[in-house]
Motif scaffolding. Structure first.
Motif, PDB file in Angstrom:
ATOM      1  N   UNK A 206      -3.048  16.068  38.072  1.00 22.09           N
ATOM      2  CA  UNK A 206      -4.413  16.562  38.154  1.00 22.09           C
ATOM      3  C   UNK A 206      -5.110  16.808  36.839  1.00 22.09           C
ATOM      4  N   UNK A 207      -4.677  16.146  35.766  1.00 21.93           N
ATOM      5  CA  UNK A 207      -5.323  16.376  34.474  1.00 21.93           C
ATOM      6  C   UNK A 207      -6.430  15.368  34.179  1.00 21.93           C
ATOM      7  N   UNK A 208      -6.743  14.516  35.142  1.00 25.12           N
ATOM      8  CA  UNK A 208      -7.844  13.587  34.981  1.00 25.12           C
ATOM      9  C   UNK A 208      -7.497  12.270  34.323  1.00 25.12           C
ATOM     10  N   UNK A 209      -6.232  12.027  34.069  1.00 25.62           N
ATOM     11  CA  UNK A 209      -5.817  10.756  33.477  1.00 25.62           C
ATOM     12  C   UNK A 209      -4.508  10.315  34.111  1.00 25.62           C
ATOM     13  N   UNK A 210      -4.186   9.044  33.937  1.00 25.32           N
ATOM     14  CA  UNK A 210      -2.919   8.514  34.433  1.00 25.32           C
ATOM     15  C   UNK A 210      -2.032   8.220  33.233  1.00 25.32           C
ATOM     16  N   UNK A 211      -0.982   9.000  33.093  1.00 26.94           N
ATOM     17  CA  UNK A 211      -0.071   8.894  31.961  1.00 26.94           C
ATOM     18  C   UNK A 211       1.318   8.606  32.497  1.00 26.94           C
ATOM     19  N   UNK A 212       1.764   7.367  32.359  1.00 31.83           N
ATOM     20  CA  UNK A 212       3.066   6.991  32.910  1.00 31.83           C
ATOM     21  C   UNK A 212       4.238   7.562  32.116  1.00 31.83           C
ATOM     22  N   UNK A 220       4.102   9.473  41.195  1.00 31.18           N
ATOM     23  CA  UNK A 220       3.009   9.243  42.138  1.00 31.18           C
ATOM     24  C   UNK A 220       2.558   7.789  42.097  1.00 31.18           C
ATOM     25  N   UNK A 221       2.499   7.216  40.921  1.00 32.64           N
ATOM     26  CA  UNK A 221       2.075   5.820  40.783  1.00 32.64           C
ATOM     27  C   UNK A 221       3.086   4.868  41.411  1.00 32.64           C
ATOM     28  N   UNK A 222       4.367   5.155  41.219  1.00 33.15           N
ATOM     29  CA  UNK A 222       5.414   4.321  41.808  1.00 33.15           C
ATOM     30  C   UNK A 222       5.367   4.396  43.330  1.00 33.15           C
ATOM     31  N   UNK A 223       5.203   5.606  43.844  1.00 34.60           N
ATOM     32  CA  UNK A 223       5.108   5.768  45.295  1.00 34.60           C
ATOM     33  C   UNK A 223       3.875   5.055  45.842  1.00 34.60           C
ATOM     34  N   UNK A 224       2.764   5.158  45.131  1.00 33.96           N
ATOM     35  CA  UNK A 224       1.537   4.496  45.582  1.00 33.96           C
ATOM     36  C   UNK A 224       1.686   2.980  45.558  1.00 33.96           C
TER      37      UNK A 224
END
Length: 269
Positions: A206-212, A220-224
């Motif tokens: 929830x920090x407003x960016x996507x940081x892998x 979350x990105x992997x699950x998505x």
């Protein structure tokens, strides 16, 4: 113990492409001699593709990666039986550590399954397989590695779009220009290519960016990614099932898919 075997298994770290862009006009090459000229031409193409000033500045700083080319040339495909593959990749350790991590943060993994429908065992098995649970993101400069294989004539069609995506990630503040990753520009805990970050990345904290490189965003990105590729919540994922076939979209190597399914079942068991 969990480090990736980069010589014959390097291809396993490459998720299938999700970003489709037209072939770029910048001239490819097979040696470092034309790299700087290519970089100038590619910068113009990148700008036309929507890359902003920060991304273009990052591109200007990339260097030809001899390490990336050496690793790329060494790829021979997967030639191990499943038992040998599981032994080499340390699946027993992945299961043991995966269980510990699940037990240490059960609400986090339960929330991911509730939102995306992907069991914690699958996510933890991938996390362990790809980066040893974040213990090794790689040793290569992400942008230089990605640029090198985008320039290389053998790989330019595949990687040019991912380089454009990586530069856009820099523009957004989602990727540090000096980030370190795997030999072909794979990023973070689960080794996404940049195009996959743009397509499937999720802001898990929830920090407003996507940081892998952050665990919440990576999981979350992997699950998505898996859910968008057709994962069915609550359904089995053993070999032969629909969900097992979804693992092919993550990695095309059958032994990798088998090892993930086996490790996941043991973590969740």
């Amino acid at each position: 113990m969990l480090r990736l075997i980069r010589a014959s298994l390097l291809a396993l770290a490459l998720p299938l492409p999700v970003l489709s862009l037209p072939a770029l006009a910048a001239p490819c090459g097979n040696t470092s001699s034309g790299f700087e000229a290519w970089k100038s031409a590619f910068a113009a193409e990148a700008q036309r593709a929507g890359v902003g000033q920060r991304g273009l500045q990052a591109l200007a700083g990339v260097r030809y990666s001899n390490g990336t080319i050496a690793a790329d040339r060494r790829q021979t495909g997967v030639r191990y039986s499943l038992p040998d593959f599981m032994r080499i990749r340390g699946v027993d350790a992945i299961v043991r550590i995966g269980r510990q991590k699940k037990a240490a943060n059960p609400q986090f993994y339960a929330s991911l399954e509730r939102i995306y429908g992907v069991p914690s065992g699958i996510l933890l098995a991938i996390h362990g397989m790809e980066s040893g649970f974040g213990s090794t993101f790689g040793k290569y400069h992400v942008l230089s590695s990605n640029a090198t294989v985008a320039y290389d004539c053998r790989r330019s069609d595949f990687f040019s779009g991912h380089l454009i995506a990586a530069l856009k990630l820099v523009d957004r503040g989602w990727l540090d220009p000096g980030a370190i990753g795997a030999a072909h520009g794979e990023i973070g805990h689960t080794q996404f290519l940049a195009g996959n970050v743009l397509e499937y990345g999720r802001d898990g904290d929830g920090d407003g960016r996507v940081n892998l490189y952050g665990l919440s965003d990576a999981m979350a990105s992997t699950a998505n990614f898996l859910r968008q590729k057709g994962w069915r919540p609550g359904q089995p994922y053993a070999e032969g099932t629909r969900n097992f076939r979804v693992l092919n979209d993550w990695n095309a190597a059958t032994v990798y898919q088998q090892a993930i399914a086996i490790a996941a079942a043991r973590i969740d068991g």
